[in-house]
Design a protein around this motif. Sequence first.
Motif, PDB file in Angstrom:
ATOM      1  N   SER A  58       0.830  -1.185   0.000  1.00  0.00           N
ATOM      2  CA  SER A  58       0.000   0.000   0.000  1.00  0.00           C
ATOM      3  C   SER A  58       0.873   1.246   0.000  1.00  0.00           C
ATOM      4  O   SER A  58       2.080   1.208   0.229  1.00  0.00           O
ATOM      5  N   LEU A  59       0.225   2.372  -0.209  1.00  0.00           N
ATOM      6  CA  LEU A  59       0.944   3.643  -0.301  1.00  0.00           C
ATOM      7  C   LEU A  59       1.616   3.978   1.025  1.00  0.00           C
ATOM      8  O   LEU A  59       2.774   4.400   1.063  1.00  0.00           O
ATOM      9  N   ILE A  60       0.917   3.784   2.121  1.00  0.00           N
ATOM     10  CA  ILE A  60       1.476   4.127   3.418  1.00  0.00           C
ATOM     11  C   ILE A  60       2.595   3.177   3.793  1.00  0.00           C
ATOM     12  O   ILE A  60       3.562   3.553   4.468  1.00  0.00           O
ATOM     13  N   GLU A 108       8.429   2.419   4.769  1.00  0.00           N
ATOM     14  CA  GLU A 108       9.725   1.804   4.481  1.00  0.00           C
ATOM     15  C   GLU A 108      10.793   2.868   4.257  1.00  0.00           C
ATOM     16  O   GLU A 108      11.939   2.723   4.711  1.00  0.00           O
ATOM     17  N   VAL A 109      10.424   3.935   3.574  1.00  0.00           N
ATOM     18  CA  VAL A 109      11.384   5.032   3.362  1.00  0.00           C
ATOM     19  C   VAL A 109      11.804   5.626   4.700  1.00  0.00           C
ATOM     20  O   VAL A 109      12.994   5.877   4.948  1.00  0.00           O
ATOM     21  N   LEU A 110      10.865   5.835   5.606  1.00  0.00           N
ATOM     22  CA  LEU A 110      11.192   6.402   6.910  1.00  0.00           C
ATOM     23  C   LEU A 110      12.058   5.458   7.724  1.00  0.00           C
ATOM     24  O   LEU A 110      12.961   5.897   8.451  1.00  0.00           O
ATOM     25  N   PHE A 169       7.267   5.462  -4.353  1.00  0.00           N
ATOM     26  CA  PHE A 169       6.184   6.077  -3.585  1.00  0.00           C
ATOM     27  C   PHE A 169       5.560   7.239  -4.348  1.00  0.00           C
ATOM     28  O   PHE A 169       4.331   7.392  -4.372  1.00  0.00           O
ATOM     29  N   ILE A 170       6.398   8.066  -4.972  1.00  0.00           N
ATOM     30  CA  ILE A 170       5.870   9.203  -5.736  1.00  0.00           C
ATOM     31  C   ILE A 170       5.016   8.719  -6.898  1.00  0.00           C
ATOM     32  O   ILE A 170       3.955   9.288  -7.188  1.00  0.00           O
ATOM     33  N   GLU A 171       5.454   7.665  -7.563  1.00  0.00           N
ATOM     34  CA  GLU A 171       4.662   7.109  -8.673  1.00  0.00           C
ATOM     35  C   GLU A 171       3.313   6.613  -8.178  1.00  0.00           C
ATOM     36  O   GLU A 171       2.268   6.879  -8.793  1.00  0.00           O
ATOM     37  N   ALA A 172       3.323   5.893  -7.050  1.00  0.00           N
ATOM     38  CA  ALA A 172       2.056   5.416  -6.489  1.00  0.00           C
ATOM     39  C   ALA A 172       1.189   6.576  -6.022  1.00  0.00           C
ATOM     40  O   ALA A 172      -0.038   6.544  -6.142  1.00  0.00           O
ATOM     41  N   LEU A 173       1.822   7.620  -5.500  1.00  0.00           N
ATOM     42  CA  LEU A 173       1.071   8.790  -5.047  1.00  0.00           C
ATOM     43  C   LEU A 173       0.389   9.498  -6.206  1.00  0.00           C
ATOM     44  O   LEU A 173      -0.769   9.924  -6.108  1.00  0.00           O
TER      45      LEU A 173
END
Length: 964
Positions: free
Chosen positions: A267-269, A274-276, A956-960
Amino acid sequence: MLRVGSKVTCMACRNLVSTNMGVKVRIPLQKLHPLSRAIHHRYSSNPQVPPHRTAARHISSMSRLPMRPPKPPPGSGGRGYQQQRNFWMVRLAARLLKLRYIVLGSAVGGGYTAKKTYEEWKDLLPDFSEYNWVVPDFIWELSEQIDLDKLAKALPEIEEIAKLLPDMDKIGENFAFLKSLLSSETTSEPALKATDASATASTEASDKQYKKSSDKEKLDQLQEELLRTQMKYQRMLERLEKENKELRKVVLQKDDKGIHQRKIKKSLIDLYSEVLDILSDYDSNYNTQDHLPRVVVVGDQSAGKTSVLEMIAQARIFPRGSGEMMTRSPVKVTLSEGPHHVAMFKDSGREFDLGKEEDLAALRHEIELRMRKSVKEGQTVSPETISLSVKGPGIQRMVLVDLPGVISTVTAGMAADTKETIFSISKAYMQNPNAIILCIQDGSVDAERSIVTDLVSQMDPHGKRTIFVLTKVDLAEKNLASPSRIQQIVEGKLFPMKALGYFAVVTGKGSTGESIDSIKDYEEDFFQNSRLLRDGMLKAHQVTTKNLSLAVSDCFWKMVRESVEQQADAFKASRFNLETEWKNNYPRLRELDRNELYEKAKNEILDEVISLSQVTPKHWEAILQKKLWERVSTHVIENIYLPAAQTMNSGTFNTTVDIKLKQWTDKQLPHKALEVAWETLQEEFARFMAEYKGKDQDDIFDKLKEAVKDESIKRHKWNERAMDSLRVIQHNALEDRSITDKPQWDAAIQFMDETLQSRLKDTESVIHDMVGPDWKERWLNWSNRTPDQHIRNETKNELERLLKLNEEHTAYLANDEVTTVRKNLEGRGVEVDPVLIKDTWHQMYRRHFLQKALVHCNLCKKGFYYYQRHFVDSELECNDVVLFWRIQRMLMITANTLRQQLTNTEVRRLEKNVKEVLEDFGEDSEKKTQLIIGRRVQLAEDLKKVREIQEKLEAFIEALHKEK
């Protein structure tokens, strides 16, 4: 003349020109149609153009005209007309036949073109086959899982909805009353009074009479009715929302087993979390700071911040205590929606079912253990982050970080720097310009006692990213003498800090056993009956944790969309800098991070251990025999051979030797042998590692290899059970006295000669150090003897004269002999101590004995014949040669036994120990960080992390963007 291949008619009047096929017909010009005559005249004027072509062009140009049947000429009786009509029907049929082929051809071509176009469009469509497991189940089997009749019954009836609606007539009266009030207030202004004085006067008169009786009552009734109507709608919406959540849960749980067996797209979150997680472990030297948004929950200790977070997560997941500090390290909680209400740690695969009380208790216990484990000795709090994810139906997606509560005083049991550490941790999270600060303030205590508000106002002075939450509003309303103080707080007029929004919540009655549902019911009942909401001090959108979670989630995602691309660009620049440094400093080396370097070193060490098992038996035995003799030679010469050699006959010599060898074998020899074998194994292992290092000049692994070697040797324990069998083998080898052939005899002679020569050389060296340089060295090296050396030299000369007088002297000087030597030296003016005389005698007699033994050894080279014939009374007795043969044979047999134990058991056990050590080191990140160091390693680590962060951010940006 016209030459026509078939019937030719005049297209103007439809008269037949010629009907004879292939026959030339000459028609008089007067009988031709005027058009035909015109063609004839044109041909006559231009004889190069054939008349039939000209006619054909005119005929074809006129063939597009509409066809009309010609009128029959008068007087023909219709016969000629019937003939022309028949020809017209034939022509029409011919044209229709042609039209059939045209239509058929067009249909075939159009169908092929349509099919080709369809195939091209179909190829352009994406492949939705991997999503078939979702769509068919939802469309075709949803009706089987959801009882539509039951759902229809669950929905409210139209009569119930009508009952919920207010009385429109009463509302109309109330609004008319409000309108009159508003008109009265507006008309009271001076500007409006000047415009319409008469209307104002009449309105004021009526208003004064009306206000005296029922103004206040009607306003209260109207407000209460509006509030009741709002609460009814709110309850209805909550009931529908709850039913909607249950339906969504049914859909999400459909084919749940099959879903979990497939690879589910993150999912997006989860991508953002994972980045954090990666950024929390990233320490860059290029100042690429982590400015990604997260919700930072700060507040004074026991202000209720953990309870607010639990209400947002819809589960009591955190440990709690009465008044003591429970949050000892930051806890990052990733909230997302899912079919089941579960929690999971980042580094663990276990799922905690938040619907079961035993799993909740286990989760709280695990969080508490992780917090205490992260706190170093002598500290109270830790900056190490614990990552936790919570999923469940209806949970708002966001990332929150629960920080330790801010304290004003350090109490007993806390570290002295606890207050400063908490402040530094809180500032580190809040100084992120994109972090959303969720400031929690305890409403049950005086606002002037708050510490966190000053800290938040320092980090966000303009309040552009702060959300203020007032907790325990129920206690505040009960305890405060002036409830309007709460209104001042939520309007931002009491504290100097500013915020985006202000919320008031209730997180229970203070009991640790309350469930989330009971807390929600209590919060809803409180605000329904609270005068704060009834009197307009609080607005409906400012209360309840549900409204708070919606507002925080919206603010979080807004901040994410505004800042994530800027962060991706920053890491892209950092990656470029790191790659440039690598290319300039290590152009020919691969970018191996610490884990990859460890795997490379691990393979090298295992290769070295394997090489140890390939050592030849001959090499092992030679090394073991040499080292064992070096270890036991002193004992053999000093304690066995020399005492036995002082005896007068061979019988006493052999008896003494047998006794001493038996004692030596029972007590010392097996232990010495095992020590030698263990040391030899260590030395060979170290030698192979050093040789491998010489081939590979990379010194990054030196520290790691040394640590692995030391730890492996430390863990290795020699098999002590082999000692008993080794003792028996050594005892049997020393008992054997039968030298079977001449080569063995010669080998014993050589072994004895080498041993005695070595001992004699050592003795000569000791004597030289005692007496100092001789005259030759004094002249050549310009050196002199010390006074002590001079005394020793005089003593040595006196003792040499004594030995020349009695070459068969015993090993010890008698007391009278000592006195004689001392008096002789005193007569030459040399004062000497008796102890010095005895020490000097020991070395002098040792040299004398070894010289005699070497002479005897040379004589025994030819004594094998006497030994073989057992000539006991022979003058040549070579018992000492037999002793050295027994010792030599024992060394060979012991070396062979130890070699077998090494190659069959100990090398494999050492290899196993090395593998275990490597596995343990591989699981210990701190150990690898300590043992594999250097700028090259750190640079590769930073490159790997920056690339990983950039890839995760781009995904993440692509999914966003897709979600938009």
